[in-house]
Design a protein around this motif. Structure first.
Motif, PDB file in Angstrom:
ATOM      1  N   ARG A  93     -12.569  11.710 -65.396  1.00  0.00           N
ATOM      2  CA  ARG A  93     -12.816  10.714 -63.843  1.00  0.00           C
ATOM      3  C   ARG A  93     -12.699   9.010 -64.434  1.00  0.00           C
ATOM      4  NH1 ARG A  93     -17.851  14.745 -62.691  1.00  0.00           N
ATOM      5  NH2 ARG A  93     -16.068  16.155 -61.726  1.00  0.00           N
ATOM      6  N   PRO A  94     -12.621   8.751 -63.792  1.00  0.00           N
ATOM      7  CA  PRO A  94     -12.114   6.946 -63.793  1.00  0.00           C
ATOM      8  C   PRO A  94     -13.506   6.710 -63.811  1.00  0.00           C
ATOM      9  CG  PRO A  94     -11.949   6.723 -61.475  1.00  0.00           C
ATOM     10  CD  PRO A  94     -12.175   8.688 -62.838  1.00  0.00           C
ATOM     11  N   TYR A  95     -14.140   7.077 -64.953  1.00  0.00           N
ATOM     12  CA  TYR A  95     -15.705   6.800 -65.518  1.00  0.00           C
ATOM     13  C   TYR A  95     -16.097   6.911 -66.906  1.00  0.00           C
ATOM     14  CZ  TYR A  95     -20.794   7.840 -66.203  1.00  0.00           C
ATOM     15  OH  TYR A  95     -22.514   7.608 -66.576  1.00  0.00           O
ATOM     16  N   LEU A  96     -17.075   5.633 -67.429  1.00  0.00           N
ATOM     17  CA  LEU A  96     -16.922   5.074 -68.544  1.00  0.00           C
ATOM     18  C   LEU A  96     -18.215   5.067 -68.635  1.00  0.00           C
ATOM     19  CD1 LEU A  96     -14.459   3.270 -69.902  1.00  0.00           C
ATOM     20  CD2 LEU A  96     -14.669   5.271 -70.604  1.00  0.00           C
ATOM     21  N   SER A  97     -19.124   5.835 -69.795  1.00  0.00           N
ATOM     22  CA  SER A  97     -20.146   5.584 -70.117  1.00  0.00           C
ATOM     23  C   SER A  97     -20.145   4.979 -71.617  1.00  0.00           C
ATOM     24  CB  SER A  97     -21.316   7.094 -70.718  1.00  0.00           C
ATOM     25  OG  SER A  97     -22.397   6.719 -70.718  1.00  0.00           O
ATOM     26  N   ILE A  98     -20.779   4.053 -71.684  1.00  0.00           N
ATOM     27  CA  ILE A  98     -20.853   3.423 -73.186  1.00  0.00           C
ATOM     28  C   ILE A  98     -22.179   2.828 -73.896  1.00  0.00           C
ATOM     29  CG2 ILE A  98     -19.694   0.964 -73.597  1.00  0.00           C
ATOM     30  CD1 ILE A  98     -17.912   1.199 -71.766  1.00  0.00           C
ATOM     31  N   ASP A  99     -22.832   2.544 -74.829  1.00  0.00           N
ATOM     32  CA  ASP A  99     -23.712   2.402 -75.290  1.00  0.00           C
ATOM     33  C   ASP A  99     -23.113   2.780 -77.127  1.00  0.00           C
ATOM     34  OD1 ASP A  99     -26.663   2.650 -76.159  1.00  0.00           O
ATOM     35  OD2 ASP A  99     -26.643   4.167 -75.291  1.00  0.00           O
ATOM     36  N   SER A 100     -24.467   2.160 -77.768  1.00  0.00           N
ATOM     37  CA  SER A 100     -24.192   2.424 -79.853  1.00  0.00           C
ATOM     38  C   SER A 100     -25.548   2.976 -79.903  1.00  0.00           C
ATOM     39  CB  SER A 100     -23.990   0.868 -79.948  1.00  0.00           C
ATOM     40  OG  SER A 100     -24.820   0.479 -79.717  1.00  0.00           O
ATOM     41  N   THR A 101     -25.326   3.212 -80.629  1.00  0.00           N
ATOM     42  CA  THR A 101     -25.999   3.792 -81.744  1.00  0.00           C
ATOM     43  C   THR A 101     -26.382   3.476 -83.413  1.00  0.00           C
ATOM     44  OG1 THR A 101     -27.955   5.900 -82.900  1.00  0.00           O
ATOM     45  CG2 THR A 101     -24.790   6.170 -82.863  1.00  0.00           C
TER      46      THR A 101
END
Length: 190
Positions: A93-101
């Protein structure tokens, strides 16, 4: 670590060796087995060359800084394999989840990641990286590399946790739809 080794020597062999001696011995043997810590970032360039040879179309970027003493040091790393880029563009799907740890260890940096959702709503890794901290400059650099990897997309939604990455998304992807985590939004309001 050295403390566990010191306890094991005391328990198994009834030997009391000072902590610094145990630490120096474990460090020396670790350097022999795995190489010196100071040389480990040099292996990133070998990794980059190997990936570019075996998986053309992958995006691997390494950024360095030069200190006042003239030494060049590692700063940032980005990796998006060709298979992940292709899989995202053609099967997700044209969806991105962006995070960092946060990373714990000898190098206490951050590991950002961009994840998508496939047709089964399973997480699909698109890209990951490393940088020294969650600064606006580091997030902008990560987003620029991500844009280089996936290219421009007409219909794309990017989900962030309302951190420093949010403003960088708007700078690098001005045409996309932004989403924020409701829980983080409520926590920030409190």
């Amino acid at each position: 670590g050295a403390t566990e080794m010191q306890k094991e020597l005391r328990y198994k062999y009834n030997i009391d060796i000072p902590y610094q001696t145990v630490y120096n011995g474990t460090k020396r043997e670790s350097d022999k087995l795995f190489g010196k810590w100071s040389d480990s970032f040099d292996w990133l360039y070998r990794f980059k060359a190997d990936i570019e040879l075996r998986s053309p179309g992958s995006v691997i970027e390494i950024d360095t800084v030069t200190h006042e003493d003239g030494k060049v040091r590692f700063s940032k790393f980005f990796c998006a394999f060709k298979a992940c880029i292709y899989g995202f563009l053609n099967g997700c799907r044209p969806y991105l989840s962006i995070d960092s740890t946060h990373l714990n260890g000898m190098w206490c940096g951050h590991m950002p990641a961009a994840l998508a959702l496939d047709g089964h709503n399973w997480m699909f890794p698109v890209a990951f990286g490393f940088f020294d901290g969650e600064s606006k400059e580091n997030w902008i650099w990560f987003m620029q590399q991500l844009r280089k990897a996936i290219g421009p997309m007409q219909h794309l939604a990017i989900f962030t946790d309302a951190c420093k990455g949010e403003s960088s998304v708007k700078l690098v992807f001005p045409e996309i739809e932004m989403r924020e985590c409701f829980q983080y939004l409520m926590d920030n309001l409190k």
